[in-house]
Design a protein around this motif. Structure first.
Motif, short mmCIF file in Angstrom:
data_model
loop_
_atom_site.label_atom_id
_atom_site.label_comp_id
_atom_site.label_asym_id
_atom_site.label_seq_id
_atom_site.Cartn_x
_atom_site.Cartn_y
_atom_site.Cartn_z
N GLY A 284 28.84 52.23 62.12
CA GLY A 284 30.18 51.93 61.60
C GLY A 284 30.40 52.72 60.33
O GLY A 284 30.69 53.91 60.37
N PHE A 285 30.30 52.04 59.19
CA PHE A 285 30.47 52.67 57.87
C PHE A 285 31.89 53.19 57.65
O PHE A 285 32.10 54.10 56.84
N TYR A 286 32.89 52.64 58.36
CA TYR A 286 34.23 53.21 58.27
C TYR A 286 34.92 52.83 56.97
O TYR A 286 35.12 51.66 56.68
N GLN A 287 35.25 53.86 56.21
CA GLN A 287 35.85 53.69 54.88
C GLN A 287 37.36 53.55 55.05
O GLN A 287 38.10 54.53 54.97
N THR A 288 37.79 52.33 55.29
CA THR A 288 39.18 52.06 55.65
C THR A 288 40.00 51.58 54.46
O THR A 288 39.48 51.32 53.38
N SER A 289 41.28 51.42 54.73
CA SER A 289 42.22 50.93 53.71
C SER A 289 42.50 49.44 53.92
O SER A 289 43.51 48.93 53.44
N ASP A 298 47.65 51.01 52.81
CA ASP A 298 47.06 50.48 54.04
C ASP A 298 47.22 51.45 55.21
O ASP A 298 47.27 51.05 56.37
N GLY A 299 47.25 52.73 54.89
CA GLY A 299 47.60 53.74 55.90
C GLY A 299 46.48 54.22 56.81
O GLY A 299 46.74 54.91 57.79
N PHE A 300 45.21 53.87 56.50
CA PHE A 300 44.12 54.31 57.38
C PHE A 300 43.22 53.11 57.72
O PHE A 300 42.13 52.97 57.22
N PRO A 301 43.72 52.25 58.60
CA PRO A 301 43.01 51.02 58.96
C PRO A 301 41.82 51.28 59.88
O PRO A 301 41.60 52.41 60.34
N LEU A 302 41.06 50.23 60.15
CA LEU A 302 39.90 50.32 61.03
C LEU A 302 40.26 50.91 62.39
O LEU A 302 39.50 51.71 62.95
N SER A 303 41.39 50.52 62.92
CA SER A 303 41.79 50.98 64.25
C SER A 303 41.86 52.51 64.32
O SER A 303 41.59 53.10 65.37
N PHE A 304 42.17 53.16 63.20
CA PHE A 304 42.23 54.63 63.17
C PHE A 304 40.84 55.23 63.40
O PHE A 304 40.70 56.20 64.15
N SER A 305 39.83 54.66 62.78
CA SER A 305 38.45 55.14 62.97
C SER A 305 37.95 54.85 64.38
O SER A 305 37.31 55.70 65.02
N LEU A 306 38.23 53.67 64.87
CA LEU A 306 37.77 53.29 66.21
C LEU A 306 38.44 54.14 67.28
O LEU A 306 37.81 54.49 68.29
N GLN A 307 39.69 54.51 67.05
CA GLN A 307 40.41 55.36 67.99
C GLN A 307 39.71 56.71 68.13
O GLN A 307 39.61 57.28 69.22
N GLN A 308 39.17 57.20 67.02
CA GLN A 308 38.46 58.48 67.05
C GLN A 308 37.22 58.40 67.95
O GLN A 308 36.92 59.34 68.68
N CYS A 309 36.50 57.28 67.88
CA CYS A 309 35.31 57.11 68.73
C CYS A 309 35.69 57.28 70.20
O CYS A 309 35.03 58.02 70.94
#
Length: 409
Positions: A284-289, A298-309
């Motif tokens: 994980g380690f996702y550095q989110t907003s 709040d422009g780079f939420p967890l969903s943005f990182s997960l979408q990349q996966c």
């Protein structure tokens, strides 16, 4: 020295604090590059099928195999081994001592995250606290600038002005949510990267922009001669100039296309594709907003990182499978309750990664924390220089004391 998520740099074989320790203890220095990084290509490419052999567990097994091979090759039967690593290799250093205590006498685990965490909201909160060490105005101005950018994104004219101010390669399309998230992540990342390596002595590695500190960025954000958004854009321009970028490419589609390249010759295989894979499977380690207690919106939420996966590696790489991977990592290594012995954990107070590490001595254990006030990521590993704060100088001496103790036992 344990390699990590990039090419093993041979300069570390002649420079750095560990070299000074080696001179004092008359030690042999060896360095192992991490599988799948640098020139260590165990497969024909980095396809998803081939990346299944990329994990921290495999890396630890490589270290064990390497250690035993060198013992046999060089006749090191009676010699004691100490592992060193910083950041992810810092974690590996601790985990190697935990999993293979019969092979290594002690471990220096600098700035190593020990707790795998899906939504690493603390990262941006520490960035906030570190920026606040310059005074209260900096984070306040960043927050107000963030709000101004939000308002500009609501109008066609505002979007046009932002695209020009931040020197985007193509006009921002607010209807493409992932491009907008990428934009927010990038302009916030300008601050995060500077804070993480603030004042670290990295010039010898060829690192650029080492003169750009959080004081420099906050000075720019506090410049009342410019409107707030212009200050935000000035920081972005400084970083673009430093890294020789002609324009800022925030295209999500282009980013994903590059990261899906599987050839060892591709830009993605310099390390980005491999490390993101490890975050999508182990850490994980996702550095989110997602934290409300920070100035970047709040422009780079967890969903943005997960979408990349999912977009890079396939739909099977999702939140559910990653949560299982994170649970396995923390169960396997113990997270912040690691049960090893003879490990020292240096961390810097400015470094956001200290939030996932051990910063206080665990009671009743042979584990030791060194929390270095005012320093950033892996500061104690870099070559000493004139002007190093007393806390950093003392940390290096304290680490040397632990090594001496381990070697004498």
């Amino acid at each position: 020295m344990i390699g990590g998520e990039g090419t093993a740099n041979p300069l570390w074989m002649v420079t750095g604090t560990w070299i000074e320790y080696a001179k004092e203890f008359k030690a042999l220095c060896l360095m192992l590059e991490h599988r799948y990084y640098g020139k260590s290509h165990p497969t024909e490419d980095t396809s998803v099928e081939n990346l299944q052999y990329l994990s921290s567990e495999q890396a630890l097994a490589d270290l064990a195999s390497f250690r035993n091979y060198m013992v046999e090759k060089m006749g090191l039967t009676d010699n004691k081994w100490i592992t060193f690593g910083g950041s992810y290799p810092g974690s590996l250093s601790a985990w190697f001592r935990l999993k293979y205590p019969h092979l290594v006498a002690g471990a220096v685990a600098t700035s190593g995250p020990l707790l795998a965490e899906l939504d690493f909201v603390e990262y941006v909160e520490v960035v906030r606290d570190s920026l606040a060490t310059t005074g209260p105005e900096c984070t306040k101005n960043i927050q107000e600038a963030t709000e101004s950018v939000k308002q500009m994104l609501k109008t066609q004219e505002g979007v046009k002005d932002l695209s020009k101010l931040f020197k985007l390669c193509s006009p921002l399309d607010v209807n493409v949510a992932n491009d907008v998230a990428n934009f927010w992540s990038t302009i916030s990342g300008n601050f995060m990267g500077v804070v993480q390596y603030n004042k670290d002595n990295r010039e010898f590695e060829g690192a650029v922009g080492t003169n750009i500190t959080l004081d420099v960025l906050c000075s720019m954000m506090n410049d009342i001669s410019m409107p707030l958004v212009d200050r935000y854009a000035a920081v972005n321009s400084l970083m673009m100039k430093t890294y020789e970028q002609k324009c800022l490419d925030i295209s999500y589609t282009a980013m994903i296309k590059e990261l899906r390249e599987t050839s060892w010759e591709s830009a993605a295989s310099e390390g980005g594709r491999q490390w993101i894979y490890q975050t999508c499977t182990e850490f994980g380690f996702y550095q989110t907003s997602d934290s409300p207690n920070q100035p970047f919106g709040d422009g780079f939420p967890l969903s943005f990182s997960l979408q990349q996966c999912s977009d890079i590696y396939g739909p099977q790489f999702n939140q559910s499978t990653l949560m299982e991977g994170i649970k396995r990592t923390n169960t396997n290594y113990g997270a912040l309750k690691i049960a090893g012995t003879k490990i020292v954990f240096p961390n810097g107070s400015i470094d956001p990664w200290h939030a996932l590490g051990i910063t206080k001595d665990p009671e009743g254990t042979d584990l030791h924390a060194i929390y270095i006030k005012g320093t950033a990521h892996c500061a104690n590993m870099y070559p000493a220089r004139f002007g190093d704060p007393p806390e950093l100088q003392q940390a290096r001496e304290t680490i040397k004391g632990y090594i001496q103790n381990w070697l004498s036992q």
